[in-house]
Write a protein that holds these residues in place. Structure first.
Motif, short mmCIF file in Angstrom:
data_model
loop_
_atom_site.label_atom_id
_atom_site.label_comp_id
_atom_site.label_asym_id
_atom_site.label_seq_id
_atom_site.Cartn_x
_atom_site.Cartn_y
_atom_site.Cartn_z
N VAL A 124 11.50 7.02 -11.43
CA VAL A 124 11.23 5.78 -12.16
C VAL A 124 11.54 4.57 -11.29
CG1 VAL A 124 11.93 4.39 -14.15
CG2 VAL A 124 11.57 6.83 -14.40
N THR A 125 12.65 4.59 -10.57
CA THR A 125 13.00 3.46 -9.70
C THR A 125 11.96 3.28 -8.59
OG1 THR A 125 15.34 3.84 -10.17
CG2 THR A 125 14.81 2.49 -8.25
N ALA A 126 11.53 4.36 -7.99
CA ALA A 126 10.51 4.27 -6.94
C ALA A 126 9.18 3.76 -7.50
CB ALA A 126 10.31 5.64 -6.28
N THR A 127 8.82 4.20 -8.68
CA THR A 127 7.58 3.74 -9.31
C THR A 127 7.65 2.25 -9.61
OG1 THR A 127 7.22 5.92 -10.28
CG2 THR A 127 6.02 4.07 -11.26
N LEU A 128 8.77 1.80 -10.17
CA LEU A 128 8.92 0.37 -10.48
C LEU A 128 8.95 -0.46 -9.20
CD1 LEU A 128 11.41 0.51 -13.46
CD2 LEU A 128 8.98 -0.05 -13.52
N ALA A 129 9.59 0.04 -8.17
CA ALA A 129 9.60 -0.68 -6.89
C ALA A 129 8.19 -0.80 -6.33
CB ALA A 129 10.51 0.03 -5.89
N PHE A 130 7.41 0.26 -6.44
CA PHE A 130 6.02 0.23 -5.99
C PHE A 130 5.22 -0.80 -6.79
CE2 PHE A 130 1.62 1.76 -6.34
CZ PHE A 130 1.26 1.75 -5.00
N ILE A 131 5.39 -0.82 -8.10
CA ILE A 131 4.68 -1.79 -8.95
C ILE A 131 5.05 -3.21 -8.56
CG2 ILE A 131 4.55 -2.68 -11.32
CD1 ILE A 131 4.72 0.29 -12.24
N VAL A 132 6.33 -3.47 -8.34
CA VAL A 132 6.77 -4.81 -7.94
C VAL A 132 6.19 -5.17 -6.58
CG1 VAL A 132 8.79 -6.17 -7.24
CG2 VAL A 132 8.84 -4.84 -9.36
N LEU A 133 6.24 -4.27 -5.64
CA LEU A 133 5.70 -4.57 -4.31
C LEU A 133 4.20 -4.83 -4.35
CD1 LEU A 133 7.67 -2.06 -2.06
CD2 LEU A 133 7.91 -4.55 -2.15
N VAL A 134 3.47 -4.05 -5.12
CA VAL A 134 2.02 -4.24 -5.18
C VAL A 134 1.66 -5.52 -5.93
CG1 VAL A 134 -0.13 -3.31 -6.13
CG2 VAL A 134 1.43 -1.82 -4.89
N PHE A 135 2.20 -5.68 -7.12
CA PHE A 135 1.77 -6.80 -7.94
C PHE A 135 2.45 -8.12 -7.58
CE2 PHE A 135 0.39 -3.26 -10.54
CZ PHE A 135 -0.89 -3.67 -10.87
N VAL A 136 3.75 -8.10 -7.40
CA VAL A 136 4.47 -9.34 -7.15
C VAL A 136 4.32 -9.78 -5.70
CG1 VAL A 136 6.74 -10.44 -7.17
CG2 VAL A 136 6.09 -8.90 -9.01
N VAL A 137 4.49 -8.87 -4.76
CA VAL A 137 4.50 -9.24 -3.35
C VAL A 137 3.08 -9.27 -2.78
CG1 VAL A 137 5.36 -8.61 -1.06
CG2 VAL A 137 6.84 -8.34 -3.05
N ALA A 138 2.37 -8.14 -2.84
CA ALA A 138 1.07 -8.06 -2.18
C ALA A 138 -0.01 -8.86 -2.90
CB ALA A 138 0.64 -6.60 -2.05
N LEU A 139 -0.16 -8.66 -4.20
CA LEU A 139 -1.23 -9.32 -4.94
C LEU A 139 -0.81 -10.66 -5.52
CD1 LEU A 139 -2.71 -6.24 -6.82
CD2 LEU A 139 -3.56 -7.31 -4.72
N GLN A 140 0.47 -10.94 -5.51
CA GLN A 140 1.04 -12.17 -6.05
C GLN A 140 0.60 -12.41 -7.49
OE1 GLN A 140 0.22 -15.29 -3.22
NE2 GLN A 140 1.65 -14.43 -1.75
N ARG A 141 0.66 -11.36 -8.27
CA ARG A 141 0.34 -11.42 -9.69
C ARG A 141 1.64 -11.33 -10.48
NH1 ARG A 141 -4.00 -13.61 -9.09
NH2 ARG A 141 -5.78 -12.44 -8.39
N PRO A 142 1.74 -12.12 -11.52
CA PRO A 142 2.99 -12.08 -12.29
C PRO A 142 3.09 -10.82 -13.15
CG PRO A 142 1.42 -13.56 -13.32
CD PRO A 142 0.79 -13.09 -12.03
N ILE A 143 4.30 -10.36 -13.31
CA ILE A 143 4.59 -9.32 -14.28
C ILE A 143 5.32 -10.03 -15.42
CG2 ILE A 143 4.65 -7.42 -12.61
CD1 ILE A 143 7.68 -7.56 -12.64
N PRO A 144 5.46 -9.41 -16.58
CA PRO A 144 6.13 -10.10 -17.69
C PRO A 144 7.53 -10.58 -17.28
CG PRO A 144 5.09 -8.11 -18.47
CD PRO A 144 4.95 -8.10 -16.97
#
Length: 156
Positions: A124-144
């Motif tokens: 779960v931690t690795a999956t959430l880290a991947f989501i943060v890296l892809v959306f927040v860092v790479a794509l610069q898209r906000p998460i809730p």
């Protein structure tokens, strides 16, 4: 009192009725669309209704011995998992995305019988880290919005 699971037959009947009801509701909702924009949703709702009716007729006409088997072997765990998902949906609005996702990703497998907490937490931690890296860092898209936003601000 132990929780009993519904039979497969009852579940299929209930699901078929729910499909027909949803199709009717969606058909009526599509009537509010202006012009021809409602024709596609209406067509899909008609197909959904036909599928639900076919399932209802098939379930009522056929009777197999397996139909009376319980749908879930451990209904208490299934209900607990469903309650966890509902709590997750509510918690995302108040706490944010990351913390409830971490809790849900560990709690649901545990409730359903998986006991390797270390493995669950790691996945779960690795999956959430991947989501943060892809959306927040790479794509610069906000998460809730999240209680952890101050930590995420470093990544932006």
């Amino acid at each position: 009192m132990a929780l009993r699971s519904v039979s497969r037959r009852h579940a299929e009947l209930g699901f078929a009725v729910a499909l027909v009801a949803a199709a009717g509701f969606l058909f009526l909702q599509a009537a509010d669309y202006p012009g021809v924009t409602g024709s596609y949703p209406r067509t899909l709702s008609i197909l959904l209704g036909i599928g639900g009716l076919l399932m209802l007729v098939r379930t009522l006409r056929q009777h197999n011995p397996d139909d009376e088997q319980p749908l879930f072997e451990r209904p208490g765990r299934v209900y607990l998992g469903a309650a966890a998902v509902l709590l997750y949906i509510a918690a995302v609005s108040y706490i944010g995305y990351l913390i409830p996702s971490l809790v849900l990703g560990i709690a649901v497998p545990y409730a359903l019988g998986y006991r390797n907490m270390r493995h669950s937490a790691l996945v779960v931690t690795a999956t959430l880290a991947f989501i943060v890296l892809v959306f927040v860092v790479a794509l610069q898209r906000p998460i809730p919005r999240d209680l952890l936003d101050p930590l995420l601000a470093v990544l932006r």
